[in-house]
Enzyme design. Structure first.
Site, PDB file in Angstrom:
ATOM      1  N   ARG A  65       3.266   4.964   6.396  1.00 43.57           N
ATOM      2  CA  ARG A  65       3.435   3.958   7.395  1.00 43.57           C
ATOM      3  C   ARG A  65       3.792   2.949   7.329  1.00 43.57           C
ATOM      4  O   ARG A  65       4.474   1.918   8.041  1.00 43.57           O
ATOM      5  CB  ARG A  65       2.903   4.002   8.419  1.00 43.57           C
ATOM      6  CG  ARG A  65       1.706   5.110   8.863  1.00 43.57           C
ATOM      7  CD  ARG A  65       0.774   5.618   9.245  1.00 43.57           C
ATOM      8  NE  ARG A  65      -0.033   5.028   8.900  1.00 43.57           N
ATOM      9  CZ  ARG A  65      -1.845   4.016   9.464  1.00 43.57           C
ATOM     10  NH1 ARG A  65      -2.028   4.398  10.570  1.00 43.57           N
ATOM     11  NH2 ARG A  65      -3.066   3.828   8.373  1.00 43.57           N
ATOM     12  N   HIS A  73      -1.904  -4.217   5.068  1.00 48.73           N
ATOM     13  CA  HIS A  73      -1.958  -3.322   6.389  1.00 48.73           C
ATOM     14  C   HIS A  73      -3.161  -3.152   7.376  1.00 48.73           C
ATOM     15  O   HIS A  73      -4.225  -2.005   6.432  1.00 48.73           O
ATOM     16  CB  HIS A  73      -0.664  -2.140   6.367  1.00 48.73           C
ATOM     17  CG  HIS A  73      -1.389  -1.166   5.727  1.00 48.73           C
ATOM     18  ND1 HIS A  73      -2.040   0.200   7.101  1.00 48.73           N
ATOM     19  CD2 HIS A  73      -1.813  -0.798   4.792  1.00 48.73           C
ATOM     20  CE1 HIS A  73      -2.568   0.890   6.068  1.00 48.73           C
ATOM     21  NE2 HIS A  73      -2.757   0.528   4.432  1.00 48.73           N
ATOM     22  N   CYS A  85      -5.875   0.565   7.051  1.00 50.16           N
ATOM     23  CA  CYS A  85      -5.751   0.652   5.794  1.00 50.16           C
ATOM     24  C   CYS A  85      -6.691   1.822   5.365  1.00 50.16           C
ATOM     25  O   CYS A  85      -8.442   0.991   5.780  1.00 50.16           O
ATOM     26  CB  CYS A  85      -5.409  -0.396   4.698  1.00 50.16           C
ATOM     27  SG  CYS A  85      -5.421  -0.038   2.405  1.00 50.16           S
ATOM     28  N   ASP A 115       0.332   4.532   2.087  1.00 49.33           N
ATOM     29  CA  ASP A 115       0.416   4.841   2.845  1.00 49.33           C
ATOM     30  C   ASP A 115       1.586   4.707   3.414  1.00 49.33           C
ATOM     31  O   ASP A 115       2.630   3.844   3.521  1.00 49.33           O
ATOM     32  CB  ASP A 115      -0.296   3.585   3.970  1.00 49.33           C
ATOM     33  CG  ASP A 115      -0.914   4.073   5.306  1.00 49.33           C
ATOM     34  OD1 ASP A 115       0.126   4.577   6.115  1.00 49.33           O
ATOM     35  OD2 ASP A 115      -1.659   3.920   5.441  1.00 49.33           O
ATOM     36  N   CYS A 167       0.779  -1.046   0.164  1.00 51.23           N
ATOM     37  CA  CYS A 167       0.158  -0.288   0.282  1.00 51.23           C
ATOM     38  C   CYS A 167       0.765   1.129   0.229  1.00 51.23           C
ATOM     39  O   CYS A 167       1.933   1.148   0.391  1.00 51.23           O
ATOM     40  CB  CYS A 167      -0.651  -0.021   1.792  1.00 51.23           C
ATOM     41  SG  CYS A 167      -1.970   1.570   1.408  1.00 51.23           S
TER      42      CYS A 167
HETATM   43 CO    CO Z   1      -3.633   1.287   3.210  1.00 50.33          CO
END
Ligand code: CO
Length: 224
Positions: free
Chosen positions: A57, A109, A112, A55, A53
């Protein structure tokens, strides 16, 4: 100049600081191996293709403890492998056929935002067709998901099922089927990164079983 990110309370580097960080990083790499960048320039031979992803993090190399040159990376919203996405399809083709990676990892994750958005009734414009891939995963597993009463648990399970379905999408590609039948590689793995604990969870997807399970329909004749 530093300011704090509300998410982690850690100093977030300013724009200028990024280039300072880069200089420090070069120095630290050269301090342990003076030929680090000379070797890096020679080429790449990664064993892993990581599809995760976007993302901020859920980093790829950092959570794997991997160094530059070790992981071929593709990230998009909610780690989707869509067969009409020229981007991810090219990444898989290149990684499997040319780089000959041994492992393809699909890493989702928990928490998400993309998966969360797909669970809600809202019009998100251009994100709609993208998130529809995840709504399709929900439809495929509707009974199981609807039987989970706790919303957070259901959300976590959809993250896992999305990873599993995207692994199957990777297995559906001609590049993966052909290379696997010829060489026994790449293997496809489903992982979930737990943002709350930092832990990496292996969903232990049985690659061979999944391939056999879908071959009645998705066999591309690559084993002839
Ligand atoms: Co995500």
């Amino acid at each position: 100049m530093f300011y704090l990110t509300p998410l982690t309370n850690l100093p977030m580097p300013s724009y200028e600081q990024v280039f300072e960080n880069n200089k420090n990083w070069i120095a630290s790499k050269k301090a342990t191996n003076k030929d680090f960048f000379i070797n890096l320039a020679k080429g790449q031979n990664p064993n892993y293709l990581y599809i995760g992803c976007s993302d901020s993090r859920a980093t790829a190399e950092e959570l794997m403890g991997a160094a530059p040159g070790e992981v071929f990376v593709h990230r998009n919203i909610a780690n989707v492998i869509s067969n009409v996405d020229l981007n991810v399809m090219s990444v898989i083709e290149y990684a499997v056929t040319h780089l000959k990676v041994k492992h393809i990892v699909v890493c989702g994750h928990y928490f998400c935002g993309g998966v969360k958005a797909a669970m809600q009734s809202q019009d998100l414009g251009i994100l709609n067709p993208w998130l529809r891939n995840i709504r399709d995963v929900y439809r495929l597993h509707k009974e199981e998901l609807n039987s989970i009463k706790d919303e957070e648990q259901r959300y976590m399970r959809l993250v896992e099922l999305n990873v599993e379905e995207q692994c199957i999408n990777a297995i559906k590609t001609a590049a993966v089927q052909k290379a696997y039948l010829e060489t026994g590689y790449p293997l496809v793995h489903g992982w979930v990164f737990n943002v709350k604990t930092g832990e990496l969870l292996d969903l232990k997807i049985d690659f061979d079983k999944k391939l056999k399970g879908i071959q009645e329909i998705y066999n591309l004749g690559t084993n002839k």
